[in-house]
Design an enzyme around this catalytic site. Structure first.
Site, PDB file in Angstrom:
ATOM      1  N   HIS A  75       0.824  -1.219   0.000  1.00  0.00           N
ATOM      2  CA  HIS A  75       0.000   0.000   0.000  1.00  0.00           C
ATOM      3  C   HIS A  75       0.853   1.263   0.000  1.00  0.00           C
ATOM      4  O   HIS A  75       0.669   2.131  -0.876  1.00  0.00           O
ATOM      5  CB  HIS A  75      -0.962  -0.018   1.190  1.00  0.00           C
ATOM      6  CG  HIS A  75      -1.595   1.301   1.485  1.00  0.00           C
ATOM      7  ND1 HIS A  75      -2.456   1.930   0.606  1.00  0.00           N
ATOM      8  CD2 HIS A  75      -1.477   2.134   2.554  1.00  0.00           C
ATOM      9  CE1 HIS A  75      -2.847   3.085   1.129  1.00  0.00           C
ATOM     10  NE2 HIS A  75      -2.263   3.224   2.312  1.00  0.00           N
ATOM     11  N   HIS A  99       4.349   6.616   5.439  1.00  0.00           N
ATOM     12  CA  HIS A  99       3.258   7.413   6.012  1.00  0.00           C
ATOM     13  C   HIS A  99       2.456   6.700   7.092  1.00  0.00           C
ATOM     14  O   HIS A  99       1.745   7.335   7.860  1.00  0.00           O
ATOM     15  CB  HIS A  99       2.337   7.930   4.894  1.00  0.00           C
ATOM     16  CG  HIS A  99       1.364   6.914   4.370  1.00  0.00           C
ATOM     17  ND1 HIS A  99       1.647   6.094   3.306  1.00  0.00           N
ATOM     18  CD2 HIS A  99       0.100   6.586   4.760  1.00  0.00           C
ATOM     19  CE1 HIS A  99       0.609   5.318   3.050  1.00  0.00           C
ATOM     20  NE2 HIS A  99      -0.339   5.592   3.910  1.00  0.00           N
ATOM     21  N   GLU A 103       1.624   5.572  12.797  1.00  0.00           N
ATOM     22  CA  GLU A 103       0.257   5.231  13.191  1.00  0.00           C
ATOM     23  C   GLU A 103       0.077   3.735  13.450  1.00  0.00           C
ATOM     24  O   GLU A 103      -0.624   3.350  14.392  1.00  0.00           O
ATOM     25  CB  GLU A 103      -0.701   5.689  12.092  1.00  0.00           C
ATOM     26  CG  GLU A 103      -2.163   5.477  12.402  1.00  0.00           C
ATOM     27  CD  GLU A 103      -3.047   5.962  11.257  1.00  0.00           C
ATOM     28  OE1 GLU A 103      -4.155   5.427  11.124  1.00  0.00           O
ATOM     29  OE2 GLU A 103      -2.614   6.862  10.506  1.00  0.00           O
ATOM     30  N   ASP A 104       0.717   2.891  12.645  1.00  0.00           N
ATOM     31  CA  ASP A 104       0.421   1.455  12.680  1.00  0.00           C
ATOM     32  C   ASP A 104       1.544   0.578  13.213  1.00  0.00           C
ATOM     33  O   ASP A 104       1.400  -0.647  13.252  1.00  0.00           O
ATOM     34  CB  ASP A 104       0.046   0.968  11.274  1.00  0.00           C
ATOM     35  CG  ASP A 104      -1.265   1.567  10.788  1.00  0.00           C
ATOM     36  OD1 ASP A 104      -2.063   1.982  11.636  1.00  0.00           O
ATOM     37  OD2 ASP A 104      -1.474   1.632   9.564  1.00  0.00           O
ATOM     38  N   ASP A 166      -2.958   8.586  -0.648  1.00  0.00           N
ATOM     39  CA  ASP A 166      -3.329   7.485   0.254  1.00  0.00           C
ATOM     40  C   ASP A 166      -4.813   7.157   0.109  1.00  0.00           C
ATOM     41  O   ASP A 166      -5.207   5.989  -0.013  1.00  0.00           O
ATOM     42  CB  ASP A 166      -2.997   7.905   1.694  1.00  0.00           C
ATOM     43  CG  ASP A 166      -3.525   6.927   2.728  1.00  0.00           C
ATOM     44  OD1 ASP A 166      -3.291   5.716   2.582  1.00  0.00           O
ATOM     45  OD2 ASP A 166      -4.188   7.387   3.693  1.00  0.00           O
ATOM     46  N   ASP A 286     -24.211  17.590 -23.385  1.00  0.00           N
ATOM     47  CA  ASP A 286     -22.756  17.671 -23.511  1.00  0.00           C
ATOM     48  C   ASP A 286     -22.063  16.567 -22.721  1.00  0.00           C
ATOM     49  O   ASP A 286     -21.312  16.812 -21.788  1.00  0.00           O
ATOM     50  CB  ASP A 286     -22.249  19.049 -23.078  1.00  0.00           C
ATOM     51  CG  ASP A 286     -22.848  19.488 -21.743  1.00  0.00           C
ATOM     52  OD1 ASP A 286     -23.739  18.802 -21.239  1.00  0.00           O
ATOM     53  OD2 ASP A 286     -22.404  20.523 -21.212  1.00  0.00           O
TER      54      ASP A 286
END
Length: 730
Positions: A75, A99, A103-104, A166, A286
């Protein structure tokens, strides 16, 4: 950090081919693909740094997998690939690969700064969500994380570019999510992230985010339109080809060098037009648009003339975004022509440089290094500056998120200041929005405006091309009613900030009066209490300052008896002390003293007040049903009285029984006007066809004024009964 992955020799990358991911997102590009692509525009030493970030991220995420079952590192690499296709700098790509490590994974921000650089650590931290705070709801936690990310963006615009990439990859692989979660993510994407991409001018990201969001949120509608468009392509291919050829032939005849291309509008755009204009797909004329790219601005206008001579233009459908660019930097000429068989044809004419900005927005800045890679010199600068002001004026993260959503309208109006400066505002913006767009002080003190030299009300909606002049007065201040018609986040935040500051000042004054009154009951005075004792009490109550304590008392967040007891070291709840004078009400205390909408007390009435925590003092008539019912069950009632010689107007309610007769309302309104009063509200109720009941809300100065009005109304023969309406139990 130790790593089990080998460091590849210079210029060589692991020979891993793209594989098909199981998340429904197309090819899964691995580090070999990314590094090979980066070598086309980055120097070798920078590509090696990106690969080093990959080794670090792969080790950090080594035991993690996505819901699709693939290694998690796929990812971040895919996110970096999206940014590489926008030709972003190597530091942005490194942050994209890293990134999610804060956080993870157990990786700390300081560790990233030590391993790479402070700049990359700041970028990664800006994209990272906050750790879940136990006292916050899911919505509040998400709003707080959004605020954190947007503030990081104001320092370095690349934060939001990483977040958009992301989100795009997450949308591409949304198929593995539960349907309810997929709908929530797609709604957030279409409400926030796609509009942000548009605001930053990154059209390529916006289009894909919108279509993927619609496909997940409205799958049946998306599929029906897509199938219908596939059928239309066969029928209209000949039309598109003939129009393109006609345009190329006309360019050759006029000796213009240009590139003509036809494109199909994306599905979300077509659906939005169908929904907003209540059209069927067959009525959307259009569906196909044509783009002509030329070498310079002068040629743009000359080609426009050539196209207008080829096909007739539709009146009112020409827009010049070259002379007046959009807020996100977009420039182009737009016109709609009547093509073969009466079909409407949308044509966009721009230079190659304009086209690059139109597709990539602020990302196009990184194609031409300016020495400051953190922030592009133009494009989104004004919007980001406004974000900072909105953030300062937002009390909570949820409020900030709502302000930002309001500011992400795609439609805009362009108006001029008296000296010819252009201001870009959302569609539906009012004069007050324009005032705050100039400066917060102008908005806070505006009293009137001239639009094209004519005086207009402040709630007037602005239209394209108008010239607006704001008239100010130093003594003026924002009206809470402005919140009903302003549309920009900056205006909303500015009004609320001023009102909160005003409310704090008024609450502090009221709180001081109440504390001094309570101390007086015990034979004490605030001025006689030692400073050290006051500081000790502030620490005990966990309040920063005496002013903050007064504000808490004035807003009803703290009981004045308890504060008094703490100051005097007595149990103030049980020991009331000597009776003191009642708290006096002037009627000009502002927002911290309100008058009950149930009974509408006026000067001269016997009154009593109750604290509404966080809002202040609410004054009621002593005969109000709410007072009679709740006084026994609440301990925060306060004895109050009116000051002498009160000036001003106060609302009060009357009830009348009248005979039904033509012109009855006009007669009553005329009588009230004669007595120097206004009717603020009126409600009628039919009784038996012969008589009606009237509920009137009128403005009076005091009880004597009210009595005179009631005598005048009783003199009207058709008025059968009149009484004061002290309200109903709430």
């Amino acid at each position: 950090m130790a790593t089990s992955l080998p460091v590849e020799p210079e210029g060589k990358w692991p020979p891993i081919a793209p594989v098909r991911g199981s998340g429904g997102g197309g090819p899964r590009y691995l580090i070999s693909d990314l590094c090979t692509y980066l070598e086309s525009y980055l120097p070798p030493e920078q590509v090696r740094e990106v690969y080093r970030a990959y080794l670090f991220g792969a080790e950090a995420h080594k035991d993690q997998k996505r819901l699709s079952g693939e290694p998690y590192i796929c990812h971040p690499v895919a996110v970096a690939r999206i940014l590489a296709e926008m030709r972003m700098d190597y530091q942005c790509l490194m942050a994209a690969i890293l990134h999610d490590v804060i956080e993870d994974t157990p990786t700390a921000k300081d560790q990233l700064a030590e391993e790479f650089s402070e700049e990359i650590a700041e970028l990664v931290d800006g994209v990272s969500k906050l750790a879940r705070i136990g006292s916050l709801s899911r919505a509040e936690a998400q709003a707080e994380s959004f605020r954190k990310m947007m503030l990081a963006m104001t320092r370095d615009i690349r934060v939001i570019l990483i977040k958009l990439a992301d989100r795009l990859h997450n949308m591409r692989t949304l198929g593995v999510m539960r349907p309810d979660k997929a709908r929530r993510i797609s709604r957030e994407t279409t409400e926030i992230y796609a509009p942000i991409a548009q605001r930053l001018g990154i059209n390529s990201l916006r289009v894909e985010l919108e279509d993927l969001g619609m496909a997940a949120y409205y799958p049946w509608r998306y599929r029906v339109i897509d199938e219908r468009l596939q059928k239309l392509r066969g029928h209209r291919r000949e039309l598109v080809n003939s129009v393109q050829q006609a345009m190329r032939d006309r360019l050759d005849q006029e000796d213009f060098k240009g590139e003509v291309s036809g494109r199909e509008k994306h599905i979300c755009s077509i659906y939005r037009k169908m929904r907003d204009k209540h059209l069927s797909l067959g009525e959307v004329a259009d569906v196909f648009a044509f783009r002509i790219l030329v070498k310079d601005v002068d040629t743009c206008y000359r080609v426009l003339g050539a196209m207008h001579s080829l096909y007739k233009p539709v009146p009112g459908r020409f827009k010049d975004y070259i002379a007046i660019p959009k807020a996100n930097g977009y420039q182009s000429l737009h016109t709609v022509l009547v093509g073969p068989h009466g079909q409407h044809i949308e044509v966009q004419i721009r230079t190659n440089e304009m086209h690059q900005v139109a597709e990539e927005g602020i990302a196009a800045h990184w194609h031409y290094k300016t020495g400051d890679e953190k922030f592009p010199p133009a494009a989104a600068a004004e919007w980001v500056r406004n974000l900072l002001e909105v953030q300062k004026g937002s009390g909570t993260s949820t409020e900030f998120l709502e302000h930002v959503k309001v500011d992400l309208f795609p439609d805009e109006v362009y108006v001029f200041t008296p000296n010819g400066q252009i201001k870009v505002l959302p569609k539906g913006a009012s004069v007050v929005d324009f005032a705050y767009a100039i400066h917060s002080d102008v908005g806070n003190h505006c009293v009137a405006a001239r639009v094209d030299r004519h005086l207009v009300p402040l709630r007037t909606r602005l239209r394209n091309g108008q010239t607006v002049q704001i008239l100010t007065n130093d003594d003026a201040r924002p009206n809470p009613a402005w919140l009903d018609f302003v549309v920009t986040g900056k205006a909303r935040a500015g009004i609320r900030t001023f009102l909160k500051r005003l409310e704090s000042d008024e609450a502090a004054q009221l709180g001081q009066r109440m504390l001094e009154r309570e101390l007086e009951k015990h034979g004490a005075a605030l001025s006689a209490i030692k400073e050290s004792q006051i500081q000790s009490v502030l620490e005990q109550l966990k309040v920063n300052s005496l002013r903050a304590l007064m504000i808490d008392i004035g807003l009803g967040n703290r009981m004045v008896k308890l504060v008094t007891g703490t100051l005097l070291s007595v149990d103030a709840l049980d020991k009331d002390g000597e009776p003191g004078a009642d708290l006096t009400i002037r009627g000009t205390e502002g927002m911290v003293v309100k008058f009950g909408n149930c009974c509408h007390p006026i000067p001269g009435d016997p009154v009593i007040a109750v604290f509404n925590p966080g809002k202040g003092l609410v004054v009621h008539h002593q005969s109000c049903p709410n007072v009679l019912d709740e006084k026994k069950s609440r301990a925060d009632w306060v004895d109050v009285r009116w000051e002498k010689d009160i000036q001003g107007e106060f609302d009060t309610a009357l009830y009348l029984d009248v005979n039904n007769k033509r012109g009855m309302l006009a007669t009553i309104a005329s009588a009230i006007s004669e007595m120097g009063s206004n009717i603020d509200d009126i409600r009628t109720e039919d009784h038996d066809g012969q008589t009606s009941g009237l509920h009137l809300l009128i403005s009076v100065s005091d009880r004597k004024h009210l009595a005179a009005i009631m005598r005048r109304l009783r003199a009207i023969p058709e008025v059968l009964r009149i009484s004061r309406d002290l309200g109903r139990k709430s």
